[in-house]
Design a protein around this motif. Structure first.
Motif, PDB file in Angstrom:
ATOM      1  N   VAL A 104      36.632  25.042  61.483  1.00 43.24           N
ATOM      2  CA  VAL A 104      37.438  24.614  62.433  1.00 43.24           C
ATOM      3  C   VAL A 104      36.949  24.264  63.831  1.00 43.24           C
ATOM      4  N   THR A 105      36.046  25.196  64.339  1.00 43.07           N
ATOM      5  CA  THR A 105      35.572  25.268  65.690  1.00 43.07           C
ATOM      6  C   THR A 105      34.766  23.915  65.744  1.00 43.07           C
ATOM      7  N   ASN A 106      33.923  23.855  64.528  1.00 48.31           N
ATOM      8  CA  ASN A 106      32.872  22.935  64.578  1.00 48.31           C
ATOM      9  C   ASN A 106      33.487  21.472  64.596  1.00 48.31           C
ATOM     10  N   ARG A 107      34.727  21.488  63.744  1.00 46.85           N
ATOM     11  CA  ARG A 107      35.650  19.980  64.007  1.00 46.85           C
ATOM     12  C   ARG A 107      36.120  19.739  65.594  1.00 46.85           C
ATOM     13  N   ILE A 108      36.559  21.031  66.216  1.00 42.23           N
ATOM     14  CA  ILE A 108      37.153  20.710  67.329  1.00 42.23           C
ATOM     15  C   ILE A 108      35.978  20.298  68.337  1.00 42.23           C
ATOM     16  N   ALA A 128      33.377  30.548  66.984  1.00 39.93           N
ATOM     17  CA  ALA A 128      34.078  31.150  65.883  1.00 39.93           C
ATOM     18  C   ALA A 128      34.691  32.318  66.115  1.00 39.93           C
ATOM     19  N   GLN A 129      33.816  33.172  66.758  1.00 40.48           N
ATOM     20  CA  GLN A 129      34.481  34.355  67.351  1.00 40.48           C
ATOM     21  C   GLN A 129      35.315  34.357  68.519  1.00 40.48           C
ATOM     22  N   ASP A 130      35.232  33.468  69.443  1.00 40.59           N
ATOM     23  CA  ASP A 130      36.327  32.759  70.666  1.00 40.59           C
ATOM     24  C   ASP A 130      37.583  32.566  69.757  1.00 40.59           C
ATOM     25  N   PHE A 131      37.587  31.768  68.561  1.00 44.26           N
ATOM     26  CA  PHE A 131      38.512  31.229  67.880  1.00 44.26           C
ATOM     27  C   PHE A 131      39.134  32.429  67.267  1.00 44.26           C
TER      28      PHE A 131
END
Length: 817
Positions: free
Chosen positions: A578-582, A614-617
């Protein structure tokens, strides 16, 4: 241990691992190491390649395998060749000492079963040798119909098929037990008689000698079936010292019975990297310049990856002392310094203003908004603008569009009413910044009438367990599993069991009601239903990439177990995907790219950055906006698209490392909305109220020639690949001669028409045109060019319209930069 025959000892005394590096002087290392740390040789055939490495103070390492000297504590047990190949001579235990200059390292060797005759193992060693030669590739004999009458299973995934065709087909003419090297199999493979595939083996290489020995021993099938548990690849990762461009790889197969086999001479090596790095058939990696490389290693049905970095130090490189604003910058700039890359300078206010508007709400600022921001002296104005845009309704509409594109909701799959229903659902999610783990869970476990439960539209699009598994994996994990539907993935560690195990979670999802017309389909769970494995027709238990659903109670919704696995903070797929997509949507390129293609051979360009995002997410409750703020407020996001200066000739290629803003063409919806904003004349879309923005359209397949010309997705594929990024002639024609576009420019109700009517001066109007179109003021030179042109036109309104048309066709307008 079953490896290679004692009859080919002489052949193997010279390792297939080539000389790793040039002969120029190696600086003195701080320490020496030897791998493997323990060696078990379980027969007279067993061999083990060593890796001897020197470690330096900067944590880099250099291969010294062929330059070290070796000593065996007991030559009656084992010895070592000059190239680092350990050869057994009798049962017992000894120690091998590797020396280089004033350093030494030791490894323990245990030899057992030396006096036992253990035949070549067909299902591991022979099949591995055939793979090494490429005989069972899809383009060769591994194709479904074989090649020229001879068939092997793809990549050796079915040894029964291989054994039958090698030893039983066409009257057993492919092997000659009396004169093994005259076997048709070997004559063709070594190029001694005509072979369409050319020569696949040298006669002196271990894989060929393995096949010879197998035929010599009578072409026996394996006496017992050993199951390959995992591959051990040495080194697992490494930063190479610039003294050596080469690094050999050693591969060991670990079987479930506890035995270990050196399969370096049987493994297949490959890399997807460009010309910066090559890997030989023998597994020697050679760098051509500073670069990072993922090397894929395959043996039988297991695949492993090793990541190597080579840095050719530039003594003139001096990294700039650029302050990091947050963790994003820390990881990006650390990677850039490691690879001797310099970032571009910070973008100006006008560039940032336009960029962040386009990236967050899909629009350009109005002239008044642009002027207000550019004139502001507030040092926190960029941060405040980010917060303002994240709270606008247009943000939710724009980001709902992005997810609607890949969820494949269109009139054909979920009906017109379903399209609008799904769109409202997605807009609400982004407007509320709902935790995305909850959104994923709601979609996965959805039930009920889709009009009242819009999340359940997922199952109207993906109507079968197989389709649902593929969509789930690509959307939430960023993993494409389609290739494993028919066979184990030939290049990745994704198996058929992974595919059907994931599909088994959706085996009881059913739909009832009308698919077309009134649109009252309902998603429900059947009491029974299992996914069958294609070849055996056995029931497949639900498993998500090795994680079993466990014991399921009768009637239990197994999808809940899948959602639990997906949203567990320890899941390595979901938050990174998900974060890679953002990141991709804000930066123009994924850290893993393509963004829905996470795999062993497509490693992230900055793994530490992706893990931190990812950890921030997770830390912020799986919400999008906090991650976006981290990215948008970073210096990395705000870098200029122009790099003034030159990267070092010894640096890595900068393409993957975000050294400057990535220039890309605006999306179809952004272009038409920007034209409407710049002219002040709204676009008309069929069956939508006047004033509706293109990014707020609920459906993809809108009957609109401009959007079609600029490849607005019709939402029939689940990837970002539907949008074309290169301009076409059709698009140029639309910009030049589109009647609707010209009408906007010439409309008396346009911004320009109002400015002319209000008798603003040419200088004032030119500035307003630039603010409305390019979100900046014109330079003095641009004002002069405009003034000179307007003096040549009899009607200044025509001249001003020409100017706006020219601005609308400029790269600066059409590109995000």
């Amino acid at each position: 241990m079953r490896t290679l025959s004692i009859a080919i000892l002489a052949c193997l005394s010279v390792s297939s691992i080539a000389l790793a590096g040039s002969k120029r002087s190696v600086p003195a290392p701080e320490s020496l190491s030897v791998l493997p740390e323990r060696i078990d040789l379980e027969s007279s055939r067993a061999r083990q390649h060593l890796l001897v490495s020197g470690k330096f103070s900067d944590q880099t390492q250099t291969d010294l395998t062929t330059e070290a000297s070796y000593e065996s504590g007991d030559s009656q047990v084992a010895t070592v060749s000059k190239t680092g190949l350990v050869i057994p001579h009798g049962n017992g235990t000894t120690e091998i000492i590797a020396r280089f200059r004033n350093h030494e390292a030791r490894t323990r060797v245990i030899v057992s079963r030396f006096d036992e005759h253990l035949p070549i193992d067909f299902r591991t060693t022979v099949v591995g040798a055939l793979s090494r030669g490429g005989c069972n590739q899809g383009g060769c004999h591994g194709s479904p119909k074989g090649k020229n009458g001879f068939r092997l299973s793809l990549r050796g995934f079915d040894p029964d098929v291989d054994y039958r065709f090698l030893t039983r087909d066409v009257l057993n003419r492919r092997v000659n037990r009396n004169v093994p090297e005259s076997s048709l199999l070997l004559l063709k493979a070594s190029g001694r008689i005509a072979h369409q595939g050319g020569s696949r083996f040298r006669r002196d290489e271990p894989a060929y000698q393995t096949l010879v020995q197998w035929v010599t021993e009578g072409c026996r099938d394996s006496a017992e079936q050993r199951t390959l548990d995992r591959l051990e690849v040495l080194p697992s990762s490494r930063i190479l010292n610039m003294a050596r461009r080469k690094q050999p790889i050693v591969v060991r197969a670990h079987y479930e019975d506890g035995s270990i086999q050196d399969v370096t001479d049987l493994a297949v090596f490959s890399t997807a990297e460009d010309e910066s790095v090559r890997v030989s058939r023998a597994g020697v990696v050679e760098f051509q310049r500073t670069a990072e490389a993922a090397i894929l290693v395959r043996f039988l049905d297991k695949i492993s990856t090793v990541r190597l970095t080579y840095i050719q130090t530039d003594p003139n490189f001096a990294s700039e002392d650029i302050p990091a604003r947050n963790f994003v910058d820390q990881h990006v700039f650390t990677k850039q310094r490691q690879l001797q890359l310099r970032p571009a300078g910070l973008s100006g206010d006008a560039v940032f203003l336009r960029r962040v508007y386009l990236d967050l709400i899909g629009a350009i600022p109005t002239p008044d908004d642009a002027r207000e921001f550019l004139d502001s002296k507030d040092p926190l104005k960029r941060q405040k603008l980010i917060d303002q845009l994240l709270n606008r309704d247009e943000y939710a509409q724009f980001w709902a569009m992005k997810w609607a594109d890949v969820m494949r909701g269109n009139r054909e799959t979920i009906s017109e009413r379903g399209v609008h229903n799904l769109h409202r659902y997605l807009v609400s999610i982004f407007a509320k910044d709902q935790p995305f783990d909850g959104v994923a869970r709601e979609i996965i476990t959805s039930l009920g009438n889709t009009i009242h439960e819009p999340a359940a539209h997922f199952y109207r699009v993906s109507r079968t367990p197989n389709d649902a598994a593929e969509s789930f994996s690509q959307l939430f994990l960023g993993v494409r599993i389609q290739c494993a539907k028919c066979h184990n993935h030939p290049y990745e560690s994704i198996t058929q069991q992974d595919y059907y195990g994931l599909a088994a979670y959706f085996s009881r999802v059913k739909l009832k009601g009308k698919r077309f017309g009134l649109d009252d389909e309902t998603v429900y769970l059947a009491r029974t239903g299992e996914v069958k494995f294609p070849e055996t027709e056995n029931d497949v238990a639900p498993v998500a990439f090795g994680k079993s659903a466990g014991d399921l109670k009768p009637g239990e919704d197994r999808r809940v177990r899948l959602a639990d696995w997906l949203t567990d903070p320890g899941n390595k797929f979901f938050p990174r995907s998900v974060t890679n997509r953002i990141w991709y949507h804000l930066m123009g390129q994924g850290i893993v790219d393509p963004i829905d293609d996470f795999r062993d051979s497509n490693l992230p360009s900055n793994a530490a950055l992706l893990d931190a995002l990812a950890q921030d997410f997770i830390k912020h409750g799986y919400r999008f906006k906090p991650v976006m703020r981290s990215i948008l407020n970073s210096r990395t996001y705000q870098l200029s698209a122009e790099f003034r200066g030159k990267q070092s000739s010894l640096s890595a290629k900068p393409d993957r490392y975000f050294t400057q803003s990535i220039v890309r063409m605006l999306e179809a919806e952004q272009i038409i909305d920007a034209i409407s904003s710049a002219t002040g004349v709204p676009e008309r879309f069929p069956n939508y109220p006047l004033g509706t923005r293109a990014v707020a359209l609920a459906e993809g397949a809108v009957s609109h020639k401009f959007l079609q010309a600029f490849t607005k997705p019709i939402r029939d594929v689940g990837c970002e690949c539907a949008r074309e990024t290169d301009p076409t002639l059709n698009q140029v024609v639309h910009l030049l001669n589109n009647p609707e576009l010209l009408d906007k420019i010439e409309s008396p109700h346009s911004r320009l028409g109002g400015w002319i009517e209000n008798k603003k001066t040419n200088t004032e109007i030119v500035e307003l045109l630039y603010l409305a179109t390019l979100s900046r003021r014109p330079t003095a030179a641009e004002q002069k060019v405009a003034a000179d042109y307007l003096q040549t036109t009899a009607d200044r309104s025509i001249g001003l319209r020409d100017l706006q048309h020219a601005l609308l066709m400029s790269n600066e307008f059409l590109l995000r930069h």
